[in-house]
Design a protein around this motif. Structure first.
Motif, PDB file in Angstrom:
ATOM      1  N   SER A 151     -28.398  66.494  15.510  1.00 14.87           N
ATOM      2  CA  SER A 151     -28.405  65.113  15.035  1.00 14.87           C
ATOM      3  C   SER A 151     -28.048  64.138  16.149  1.00 14.87           C
ATOM      4  O   SER A 151     -28.613  63.041  16.226  1.00 14.87           O
ATOM      5  N   LEU A 152     -27.124  64.537  17.036  1.00 15.57           N
ATOM      6  CA  LEU A 152     -26.734  63.640  18.125  1.00 15.57           C
ATOM      7  C   LEU A 152     -27.854  63.480  19.151  1.00 15.57           C
ATOM      8  O   LEU A 152     -28.122  62.360  19.618  1.00 15.57           O
ATOM      9  N   VAL A 153     -28.525  64.569  19.512  1.00 16.30           N
ATOM     10  CA  VAL A 153     -29.621  64.481  20.481  1.00 16.30           C
ATOM     11  C   VAL A 153     -30.766  63.643  19.919  1.00 16.30           C
ATOM     12  O   VAL A 153     -31.362  62.815  20.626  1.00 16.30           O
ATOM     13  N   ILE A 157     -32.207  60.198  21.604  1.00 17.37           N
ATOM     14  CA  ILE A 157     -33.611  60.041  22.015  1.00 17.37           C
ATOM     15  C   ILE A 157     -34.208  58.781  21.400  1.00 17.37           C
ATOM     16  O   ILE A 157     -34.895  58.013  22.067  1.00 17.37           O
ATOM     17  N   HIS A 158     -33.934  58.546  20.122  1.00 13.36           N
ATOM     18  CA  HIS A 158     -34.505  57.394  19.425  1.00 13.36           C
ATOM     19  C   HIS A 158     -33.619  56.150  19.535  1.00 13.36           C
ATOM     20  O   HIS A 158     -33.897  55.139  18.868  1.00 13.36           O
ATOM     21  N   LYS A 159     -32.556  56.238  20.337  1.00 12.75           N
ATOM     22  CA  LYS A 159     -31.663  55.095  20.580  1.00 12.75           C
ATOM     23  C   LYS A 159     -31.103  54.532  19.278  1.00 12.75           C
ATOM     24  O   LYS A 159     -31.157  53.325  19.009  1.00 12.75           O
ATOM     25  N   ARG A 160     -30.549  55.407  18.448  1.00  6.52           N
ATOM     26  CA  ARG A 160     -29.982  55.006  17.165  1.00  6.52           C
ATOM     27  C   ARG A 160     -28.474  55.223  17.112  1.00  6.52           C
ATOM     28  O   ARG A 160     -27.884  55.211  16.039  1.00  6.52           O
ATOM     29  N   LEU A 161     -27.855  55.412  18.273  1.00  4.38           N
ATOM     30  CA  LEU A 161     -26.405  55.609  18.283  1.00  4.38           C
ATOM     31  C   LEU A 161     -25.699  54.281  18.047  1.00  4.38           C
ATOM     32  O   LEU A 161     -26.058  53.270  18.649  1.00  4.38           O
ATOM     33  N   ILE A 168     -21.996  57.550  25.149  1.00  9.39           N
ATOM     34  CA  ILE A 168     -22.876  58.715  25.270  1.00  9.39           C
ATOM     35  C   ILE A 168     -24.243  58.214  25.716  1.00  9.39           C
ATOM     36  O   ILE A 168     -24.993  57.635  24.934  1.00  9.39           O
ATOM     37  N   ARG A 169     -24.562  58.401  26.978  1.00  9.06           N
ATOM     38  CA  ARG A 169     -25.777  57.832  27.552  1.00  9.06           C
ATOM     39  C   ARG A 169     -26.824  58.871  27.914  1.00  9.06           C
ATOM     40  O   ARG A 169     -27.998  58.544  28.067  1.00  9.06           O
TER      41      ARG A 169
END
Length: 345
Positions: A151-153, A157-161, A168-169
């Protein structure tokens, strides 16, 4: 005939007691208290009768008043009601106001109280980003938050953090960890423990992840067995390799400061490598690179010429013509072909 004119024909009803309306012919000088006694001859208790009162057109009437003084007209309807304690009925209030206040008090739903134990357990058993139950493979960031890696990766990738995880970059900011499941804990939800002490991974005890190998151990196990090697794989680690999972505000602040220092050192190292690459020293160009660097530092130094590095058996003029025109002429060359100067084609 004269006595009949002085009598009043009225109607009495009591919806609170479930009594239907009935017609009565009464004297205008009859008190309301006497009327109650006539309606309930078997009730000799004064306290019971005091719980009842008459109202006319919604207005409460005193028991001591007569039908004439209460302005009761012929064919009027007297309503016998119950008097509740604190609810009015004595001429001050009807009780409707207090009921409205009671209903308005519950009109806005109050937020439910959050159980701190449930909050703590959720923080240690679910992903910090997706709130889904922890399931390997799991990772932590450099300040101790724990996640499900998938879920984090995907969010990275979709820049939804969200903003709270903006530190986390890239994938290098995720540290893989190994959680030890509790045997026979059930299939519905995985639960984890310290592989050394057996303490459950639920927030009641502190846990530390070792950055080098990724094993997660309880703070109690590391405190009792004082060693610089992992208790599971026996790999050496330093104090800087220990990351406290879901630490306190002070512990998170310390880890964040350490993370910024590491990023600063990495940035300086990268800038240094870029500088070496531009100067040529990294690729071992030798004297040529050194002369280029000197030219950049001191503009008064001798400029680099192609003939200075010409091969031994090559003619310097021919070799120099590869890079620039070695002979000055009045004809101008085309931009695409040196063999066809202007004026000769």
């Amino acid at each position: 005939m004269a006595s009949s004119k002085k009598m009043l024909q009225i109607f009495v009803a009591s919806p609170d007691l479930g009594l239907p309306s009935r017609s009565l012919t009464l004297s205008p000088y009859l008190t309301l208290h006497s009327l109650k006694l006539s309606l309930f001859p078997s009730q000799n208790l004064t306290q019971t009768l005091n719980c009842l009162y008459f109202s006319l057109n919604g207005k409460p009437l005193l028991d001591s008043s007569t039908l004439s003084s209460a302005d009761v007209k012929p064919s009027s309807l007297l309503t016998l009601r119950l008097r509740f304690s604190g609810g009015g009925g004595d001429g001050g209030a009807t009780g409707a106001e207090s009921r409205d206040c009671y209903l308005n008090m519950y009109a806005v739903k109050k937020p439910d109280k959050v159980d701190p134990n449930e909050t703590r357990l959720s923080r240690w058993t679910t992903c910090a980003f997706s709130s889904e139950p922890l399931a390997p493979p799991c990772v932590i960031d450099r300040i101790g938050n724990i996640f499900n890696k998938e879920s984090l990766v995907e969010a990275l990738i979709h820049k939804r953090l969200p903003k709270e995880f903006s530190h986390i970059r890239r994938l290098k900011d995720m540290i893989p960890v190994h959680l030890s499941p509790i045997p026979d804990a059930g299939r519905q939800e995985m639960r984890f423990q310290c592989p050394i002490s057996g303490l459950e991974f639920n927030g009641k005890y502190g846990f530390v992840a070792i950055k080098g190998c990724g094993h997660v151990l309880s703070g109690k196990a590391l405190k009792e067995v004082k060693t610089s090697a992992c208790l599971v794989c026996h790999k050496e680690f330093s104090e800087l390799d220990k990351i406290v999972i879901n630490g306190t505000l002070e512990e998170v602040a310390l880890l964040r400061e350490r993370m910024e220092e590491e990023r600063g050192r990495s940035r300086e190292k990268m800038e240094k490598n870029v500088g070496c690459s531009l100067s040529g020293a990294k690729h071992g160009v030798g004297e040529t690179a050194g002369s280029l660097e000197c030219v950049g530092k001191d503009r008064s130094a001798k400029r680099f010429k192609a003939v200075d590095i010409a091969p031994v058996n090559a003619t310097k003029e021919v070799y120099a013509s590869i890079f620039t025109s070695s002979k000055k002429t009045e004809f101008k060359e085309t931009y695409s072909c040196r063999s066809l100067p202007l004026g000769r084609n």
